[in-house]
Structure formats: C-alpha cells, structure tokens
Scaffold this motif. Structure first.
Motif, PDB file in Angstrom:
ATOM      1  N   ALA A   1       0.807  -1.347   0.190  1.00 21.33           N
ATOM      2  CA  ALA A   1      -0.140   0.061   0.054  1.00 21.33           C
ATOM      3  C   ALA A   1       1.046   1.103  -0.188  1.00 21.33           C
ATOM      4  CB  ALA A   1      -0.801  -0.074   1.249  1.00 21.33           C
TER       5      ALA A   1
ATOM      6  N   ARG B   1      -5.683 -12.494  -0.209  1.00 19.13           N
ATOM      7  CA  ARG B   1      -6.752 -11.735  -0.330  1.00 19.13           C
ATOM      8  C   ARG B   1      -8.025 -12.480  -0.691  1.00 19.13           C
ATOM      9  NH1 ARG B   1      -7.049  -6.325   0.397  1.00 19.13           N
ATOM     10  NH2 ARG B   1      -8.322  -6.189  -1.343  1.00 19.13           N
TER      11      ARG B   1
ATOM     12  N   THR C   1     -19.691  -6.182   3.823  1.00 19.71           N
ATOM     13  CA  THR C   1     -19.137  -5.005   3.103  1.00 19.71           C
ATOM     14  C   THR C   1     -19.724  -3.602   3.788  1.00 19.71           C
ATOM     15  OG1 THR C   1     -20.680  -5.368   1.458  1.00 19.71           O
ATOM     16  CG2 THR C   1     -18.497  -6.454   1.536  1.00 19.71           C
TER      17      THR C   1
ATOM     18  N   LEU D   1     -17.566  -1.648   5.996  1.00 19.33           N
ATOM     19  CA  LEU D   1     -16.312  -1.207   5.472  1.00 19.33           C
ATOM     20  C   LEU D   1     -16.004   0.192   5.755  1.00 19.33           C
ATOM     21  CD1 LEU D   1     -15.601  -3.218   2.244  1.00 19.33           C
ATOM     22  CD2 LEU D   1     -13.981  -3.103   4.160  1.00 19.33           C
ATOM     23  N   PRO D   2     -17.036   1.179   5.303  1.00 15.93           N
ATOM     24  CA  PRO D   2     -16.823   2.692   5.477  1.00 15.93           C
ATOM     25  C   PRO D   2     -16.285   2.807   7.182  1.00 15.93           C
ATOM     26  CG  PRO D   2     -18.741   2.273   4.457  1.00 15.93           C
ATOM     27  CD  PRO D   2     -18.252   1.037   4.876  1.00 15.93           C
TER      28      PRO D   2
ATOM     29  N   LEU E   1     -15.158   0.940   9.317  1.00 12.49           N
ATOM     30  CA  LEU E   1     -13.859   0.348   9.685  1.00 12.49           C
ATOM     31  C   LEU E   1     -12.708   1.045   8.981  1.00 12.49           C
ATOM     32  CD1 LEU E   1     -14.616  -3.467   9.783  1.00 12.49           C
ATOM     33  CD2 LEU E   1     -14.593  -1.937  11.842  1.00 12.49           C
ATOM     34  N   LYS E   2     -12.929   1.095   7.899  1.00 13.55           N
ATOM     35  CA  LYS E   2     -11.840   2.061   7.049  1.00 13.55           C
ATOM     36  C   LYS E   2     -11.683   3.493   7.686  1.00 13.55           C
ATOM     37  CE  LYS E   2      -9.358   3.065   3.662  1.00 13.55           C
ATOM     38  NZ  LYS E   2      -7.811   3.337   4.089  1.00 13.55           N
ATOM     39  N   ALA E   3     -12.663   4.171   8.226  1.00 16.03           N
ATOM     40  CA  ALA E   3     -12.678   5.647   8.712  1.00 16.03           C
ATOM     41  C   ALA E   3     -11.901   5.209  10.163  1.00 16.03           C
ATOM     42  CB  ALA E   3     -13.830   5.924   9.204  1.00 16.03           C
TER      43      ALA E   3
ATOM     44  N   ASP F   1      -9.528   2.801  10.583  1.00 19.77           N
ATOM     45  CA  ASP F   1      -8.087   2.528  10.244  1.00 19.77           C
ATOM     46  C   ASP F   1      -7.481   3.865   9.920  1.00 19.77           C
ATOM     47  OD1 ASP F   1      -6.052   0.871   9.415  1.00 19.77           O
ATOM     48  OD2 ASP F   1      -6.458   1.493   7.618  1.00 19.77           O
ATOM     49  N   ASP F   2      -8.024   4.608   9.137  1.00 13.61           N
ATOM     50  CA  ASP F   2      -7.546   5.972   8.807  1.00 13.61           C
ATOM     51  C   ASP F   2      -7.064   6.826  10.179  1.00 13.61           C
ATOM     52  OD1 ASP F   2      -7.797   5.417   6.226  1.00 13.61           O
ATOM     53  OD2 ASP F   2      -9.389   6.693   5.867  1.00 13.61           O
TER      54      ASP F   2
ATOM     55  N   THR G   1      -3.907   5.088  11.837  1.00  9.14           N
ATOM     56  CA  THR G   1      -2.681   5.083  11.030  1.00  9.14           C
ATOM     57  C   THR G   1      -1.864   6.285  11.369  1.00  9.14           C
ATOM     58  OG1 THR G   1      -3.976   4.038   9.224  1.00  9.14           O
ATOM     59  CG2 THR G   1      -1.754   5.050   8.655  1.00  9.14           C
TER      60      THR G   1
END
Length: 151
Positions: free
Chosen positions: A47, A108, A126, A129-130, A132-134, A136-137, A140
């Motif tokens: 990534a 994957r 799914t 996802l939004p 969990l992605k937020a 993660d961001d 980070t």
C-alpha cells in the motif's frame, strides 16, 4: 468500565479473534506462503512502497528486532527488495516484488472465500467497510508518506 467501554473492548477482542480465525482458515491448504504478521507487513509495504523498517515496525506495533527478522525473511524468500533512498543513501527503503503482490492477491482471495463460506450475506459484512476504514485511517501513523522512488 462502563457499558460503552465494555462493548468497545469486546469489539476489539472480537476483531482480533476473527482476524486470527480468518487467517488460519484461509491459509490452510491454500498454498499461501505468508504468515499473519508477514501478510500485514506486505499489505503495508504494498500500500505504501518505500517505507523504512522503523516505519513498518511502528505502524505494526512490532519491536524493531521482530520487524527486522520479518523483513529479512520476506527478502530472503523474494517478497521484497531494499533500496537506498535517493535523497539520503544512509536510509534503506523497502519495496514489494511481483511475487509479493501475487502472494498477497492469493491471500486476499482466500480471505474473501473464507468469509463467503462463513456468512450468508456478504453485503451485510461489506456495509461495515466505511466505518472500519475510517477507524483504520484515524489509527494510521500520520508520517507514512510515500518516499521518493528508488533509482
């Protein structure tokens, strides 16, 4: 702990447990040559190519010796390359190889297949996802910027 904190702690524990179960079930007999920590490292390296060993250790919360051991093993098996930073030759940056990208793609696909086999409604998963992605961001490390390309 109050109820919301207990539930958040339960969520973290469940995420960690699910991660381990998915990893074990998806790699058994799949011909995948990356362990869990190695897959996390390769996901990060893929990534954000060009990270240093220290950045990888910090992001994955590994001791520097454990990160070095993981990276050395990945390099010996042909999953990554190390290059001197063109701006500062003392700095070594890590880049994925084609073999790494292929192996990570297999992993994957195995993860997805494991979830599809375990849960009747992939759309329900799914939809998470939004959020969990937020998360993660937000968690980070902010200094993981792409470095200059290798020579």
């Amino acid at each position: 702990m109050d109820a919301p904190r207990d539930e958040l702690a339960d969520l973290v524990e469940l995420i960690m447990t699910l991660s381990r179960k998915i990893s074990v079930r998806s790699t058994t007999g799949a011909g995948i040559d990356l362990g869990t920590v190695e897959a996390l490292a390769m996901g990060l390296i893929t990534a954000t190519p060009g990270l240093t060993s220290g950045q990888i250790a910090a992001e994955l919360n590994l001791k520097s010796s454990n990160a070095s051991t993981t990276l050395r093993s990945l390099e010996q098996r042909g999953f990554l390359e190390r290059h001197h930073d063109p701006a500062d030759g003392r700095v070594i940056r890590v880049y994925p190889t084609a073999k790494a990208r292929q192996n990570l793609a297999l992993k994957r696909e195995a993860w997805a297949a494991t979830l599809l086999a375990a849960h009747p409604d992939p759309a329900q998963l799914t939809a998470l996802l939004p959020a969990l992605k937020a998360l993660d961001d937000a968690l980070t490390t902010p200094d993981l910027r792409p470095p200059p390309e290798p020579r």
